[in-house]
Design an enzyme around this catalytic site. Structure first.
Site, PDB file in Angstrom:
ATOM      1  N   ARG A 194      -1.024  -3.110   3.337  1.00 11.71           N
ATOM      2  CA  ARG A 194      -1.726  -3.983   2.395  1.00 11.71           C
ATOM      3  C   ARG A 194      -2.973  -4.613   3.017  1.00 11.71           C
ATOM      4  NH1 ARG A 194       0.662  -5.591  -2.051  1.00 11.71           N
ATOM      5  NH2 ARG A 194      -1.541  -5.640  -2.535  1.00 11.71           N
ATOM      6  N   ARG A 225      -5.601  -7.936   0.212  1.00  6.16           N
ATOM      7  CA  ARG A 225      -4.974  -9.250   0.200  1.00  6.16           C
ATOM      8  C   ARG A 225      -5.686 -10.357   0.952  1.00  6.16           C
ATOM      9  NH1 ARG A 225       1.508  -8.343   0.623  1.00  6.16           N
ATOM     10  NH2 ARG A 225       1.921  -8.514  -1.603  1.00  6.16           N
ATOM     11  N   ARG A 236     -13.071  -8.766  -6.700  1.00  3.91           N
ATOM     12  CA  ARG A 236     -12.022  -9.001  -7.696  1.00  3.91           C
ATOM     13  C   ARG A 236     -12.420 -10.026  -8.754  1.00  3.91           C
ATOM     14  NH1 ARG A 236      -8.997  -9.086 -10.512  1.00  3.91           N
ATOM     15  NH2 ARG A 236      -6.898  -9.795 -10.087  1.00  3.91           N
ATOM     16  N   ASP A 292      -2.694   1.333  -6.430  1.00  2.00           N
ATOM     17  CA  ASP A 292      -1.398   0.649  -6.436  1.00  2.00           C
ATOM     18  C   ASP A 292      -0.311   1.709  -6.583  1.00  2.00           C
ATOM     19  OD1 ASP A 292      -0.057  -2.108  -6.518  1.00  2.00           O
ATOM     20  OD2 ASP A 292       0.903  -1.097  -8.194  1.00  2.00           O
ATOM     21  N   TYR A 315      10.706  -0.792 -11.224  1.00  2.00           N
ATOM     22  CA  TYR A 315       9.699  -1.464 -12.060  1.00  2.00           C
ATOM     23  C   TYR A 315       9.788  -1.009 -13.513  1.00  2.00           C
ATOM     24  CZ  TYR A 315       7.288  -3.729  -8.181  1.00  2.00           C
ATOM     25  OH  TYR A 315       6.984  -4.533  -7.122  1.00  2.00           O
TER      26      TYR A 315
HETATM   27  O1  CP3 Z   1      -3.530  -3.949  -0.319  1.00  2.00           O
HETATM   28  C1  CP3 Z   1      -3.918  -2.814  -0.019  1.00  2.00           C
HETATM   29  O2  CP3 Z   1      -3.947  -2.337   1.125  1.00  2.00           O
HETATM   30  C2  CP3 Z   1      -4.474  -2.003  -1.158  1.00  2.00           C
HETATM   31  C3  CP3 Z   1      -3.658  -0.955  -1.714  1.00  2.00           C
HETATM   32  C4  CP3 Z   1      -2.313  -1.341  -2.289  1.00  2.00           C
HETATM   33  C5  CP3 Z   1      -2.055  -2.172  -3.449  1.00  2.00           C
HETATM   34  N1  CP3 Z   1      -0.718  -2.116  -3.720  1.00  2.00           N
HETATM   35  C6  CP3 Z   1      -3.049  -2.912  -4.256  1.00  2.00           C
HETATM   36  C7  CP3 Z   1      -2.612  -4.129  -4.973  1.00  2.00           C
HETATM   37  C8  CP3 Z   1      -1.088  -0.857  -1.844  1.00  2.00           C
HETATM   38  C9  CP3 Z   1      -0.812   0.011  -0.618  1.00  2.00           C
HETATM   39  C10 CP3 Z   1      -0.106  -1.344  -2.760  1.00  2.00           C
HETATM   40  C11 CP3 Z   1       1.309  -0.979  -2.655  1.00  2.00           C
HETATM   41  C12 CP3 Z   1       2.298  -1.658  -3.485  1.00  2.00           C
HETATM   42  N2  CP3 Z   1       2.152  -2.200  -4.734  1.00  2.00           N
HETATM   43  C13 CP3 Z   1       3.665  -1.748  -3.130  1.00  2.00           C
HETATM   44  C14 CP3 Z   1       4.253  -1.203  -1.860  1.00  2.00           C
HETATM   45  C15 CP3 Z   1       3.962  -2.052  -0.686  1.00  2.00           C
HETATM   46  C16 CP3 Z   1       4.766  -3.309  -0.606  1.00  2.00           C
HETATM   47  O3  CP3 Z   1       4.142  -4.374  -0.521  1.00  2.00           O
HETATM   48  O4  CP3 Z   1       6.004  -3.216  -0.607  1.00  2.00           O
HETATM   49  C17 CP3 Z   1       4.318  -2.431  -4.167  1.00  2.00           C
HETATM   50  C18 CP3 Z   1       5.780  -2.801  -4.199  1.00  2.00           C
HETATM   51  C19 CP3 Z   1       3.363  -2.697  -5.184  1.00  2.00           C
HETATM   52  C20 CP3 Z   1       3.592  -3.346  -6.498  1.00  2.00           C
HETATM   53  C21 CP3 Z   1       2.720  -4.535  -6.669  1.00  2.00           C
HETATM   54  N3  CP3 Z   1       1.381  -4.487  -7.006  1.00  2.00           N
HETATM   55  C22 CP3 Z   1       3.080  -5.895  -6.526  1.00  2.00           C
HETATM   56  C23 CP3 Z   1       4.447  -6.386  -6.157  1.00  2.00           C
HETATM   57  C24 CP3 Z   1       1.926  -6.649  -6.785  1.00  2.00           C
HETATM   58  C25 CP3 Z   1       1.798  -8.168  -6.860  1.00  2.00           C
HETATM   59  C26 CP3 Z   1       1.777  -8.856  -5.613  1.00  2.00           C
HETATM   60  C27 CP3 Z   1       0.800  -8.369  -4.579  1.00  2.00           C
HETATM   61  O5  CP3 Z   1      -0.311  -8.922  -4.476  1.00  2.00           O
HETATM   62  O6  CP3 Z   1       1.161  -7.442  -3.829  1.00  2.00           O
HETATM   63  C28 CP3 Z   1       0.885  -5.744  -7.041  1.00  2.00           C
HETATM   64  C29 CP3 Z   1      -0.512  -6.090  -7.300  1.00  2.00           C
HETATM   65  C30 CP3 Z   1      -1.506  -5.559  -6.309  1.00  2.00           C
HETATM   66  N4  CP3 Z   1      -1.526  -4.287  -5.795  1.00  2.00           N
HETATM   67  C31 CP3 Z   1      -2.618  -6.276  -5.811  1.00  2.00           C
HETATM   68  C32 CP3 Z   1      -3.315  -5.376  -4.989  1.00  2.00           C
HETATM   69  C33 CP3 Z   1      -4.610  -5.640  -4.271  1.00  2.00           C
HETATM   70  C34 CP3 Z   1      -2.958  -7.753  -6.092  1.00  2.00           C
HETATM   71  C35 CP3 Z   1      -3.350  -8.017  -7.470  1.00  2.00           C
HETATM   72  C36 CP3 Z   1      -4.806  -8.144  -7.748  1.00  2.00           C
HETATM   73  O7  CP3 Z   1      -5.690  -8.152  -6.852  1.00  2.00           O
HETATM   74  O8  CP3 Z   1      -5.060  -8.256  -8.959  1.00  2.00           O
END
Ligand code: CP3
Length: 357
Positions: free
Chosen positions: A26, A30, A39, A75, A152
């Site tokens: 991530r 983040r 964003r 994602d 999910y």
């Molecule tokens: O962050 C990175 O390196 C970018 C790529 C990336 C995202 N999601 C973007 C994202 C990756 C590798 C993921 C993987 C992901 N997404 C997983 C597996 C990794 C893990 O943490 O276990 C899972 C379970 C998800 C599902 C998901 N997507 C959740 C639980 C959330 C909300 C909480 C959070 O911020 O992780 C998301 C949203 C998400 N995916 C965001 C980002 C940048 C944040 C929301 C936003 O910017 O609007």
């Protein structure tokens, strides 16, 4: 030829490398203010649908920290959006599904994925990224694993206990298996296309699989994970298999076909690696919360992970789960720098190795 491969790829193949590669799960979305600036204008889905913006966001962390890999900005829900599932990714919550998938009709409505048609932006971003990255840096493609995607889809939103998912699994096993079949085929198509588009490594995120007992993992999930790795194996790229709270699943996961096992921080790296077996590589596993600690604690804990890896070939340094929002960036940078410094294969490593014997 081998020496031209990215450092992380060589480490994943358990070759002796000049130092331990490092990246942070991530890392892209983040922690960086420059991500947050983008964003403010675009949603996550909009970013991932514009290859030139997705490329920029993917590269942002590499400009800040000495990382050995870029992970595609997308994602785990991206291929499901491509396959026509109506969902929203809600800030601070996660994926929310418009009509949760809880019966046979809903499962049968899930279409196969045709990556070149359904997610062309993902493939285009990977092609650009592979051209832009330094040859020593690895490009990581990824997908959510069928269980985590199913969780999910069935729950409809993030869940703590996965009661609806398990109800389907136990109460309607035929529907469960059909759902897993479809998600498995979709994941194979998606990851194969990512490899063709230039991913040097792929990671399968089964983030929530630790909710299952080993018996349930074997019965309801393992056949599908195995099918994915068996299908991708001939492409000969390293395949990272990651989940959280997997301590009791590692001995099953070691037989699923992943060539690198991701360890969360609850399992000491040396014990986790012993369970996985030293014939596979491992990735991990600093507690992401440690990056909020005073610098001396960060340093001691980074060195502790390296000590537990004991200089064995096949260690990729990472956090034990995603980097947390609001992580102090200077600590993340310091941790990455320290991995490089302390793992350099010089005499300096000797004390680290010696201390672990
Ligand atoms: O962050 C990175 O390196 C970018 C790529 C990336 C995202 N999601 C973007 C994202 C990756 C590798 C993921 C993987 C992901 N997404 C997983 C597996 C990794 C893990 O943490 O276990 C899972 C379970 C998800 C599902 C998901 N997507 C959740 C639980 C959330 C909300 C909480 C959070 O911020 O992780 C998301 C949203 C998400 N995916 C965001 C980002 C940048 C944040 C929301 C936003 O910017 O609007």
């Amino acid at each position: 030829m081998t020496s031209l491969e990215p450092l992380l790829v060589r480490a994943a193949r358990r070759e002796q490398t000049e130092r331990t590669p490092v990246w942070f799960m991530r890392q892209a979305g983040r922690v960086l203010p420059e991500y947050r600036a983008i964003r403010e204008r675009l949603t996550l889905v909009e970013i991932s649908e514009r290859p030139e913006v997705a490329v920029q966001v993917t590269l942002q962390p590499l400009r800040r920290m000495p990382l050995d890999a870029a992970i595609l900005f997308a994602d785990i829900m991206t291929p499901l959006i491509g396959a026509g599932v109506a969902l929203d990714i809600v800030e601070g919550v996660g994926p929310v599904i418009e009509s949760p998938v809880r019966d046979e009709a809903a499962v049968r409505a899930l279409h196969p994925l045709e990556p070149e048609i359904d997610v062309p932006h993902v493939l285009e971003a990977l092609r650009i990224l592979r051209r832009e990255l330094d040859p020593a840096q690895a490009l990581i493609g990824f997908a959510g694993a069928p269980f985590t995607l199913a969780a999910y889809l069935v729950e409809g939103r993030p869940s703590r206990d996965f009661v609806r998912t398990k109800s389907l699994m136990y109460g309607a096993p035929a529907v469960w298996h059909e759902l897993m079949e479809r998600l498995t085929s979709l994941t194979i198509a998606y990851l194969s296309a990512q490899i063709s588009a230039g991913a040097d490594v792929i990671q399968l995120f089964d983030s929530w699989v630790g909710a299952l007992s080993p018996d349930d993992y074997r019965r309801y999930v393992q056949p599908y994970t195995r099918r994915i790795f068996a299908a991708l194996g001939p492409a000969d790229v390293p395949m990272i298999h990651f989940g959280v709270t997997t301590a009791t699943l590692l001995t099953a996961m070691r037989n699923d076909g992943g060539t690198v096992i991701g360890l969360d921080w609850r399992t000491p790296l040396d014990e986790g690696w012993a369970q996985v077996g030293h014939d596979l590589a491992v990735q991990g596993n600093l507690d992401p919360a440690v990056l909020f600690a005073p610098r001396e604690v960060v340093e001691a804990k980074v060195v502790d992970v390296l000590r537990k890896a004991a200089g064995r070939p096949g260690h990729i340094f990472n956090l034990g789960h995603g980097i947390l929002p609001h992580t102090p960036l200077d600590n993340a940078i310091a941790a990455a720098e320290l991995v490089h410094e302390k793992s350099a294969r010089t005499e300096e490593l000797e004390p680290i190795v010696a201390a672990s014997e």
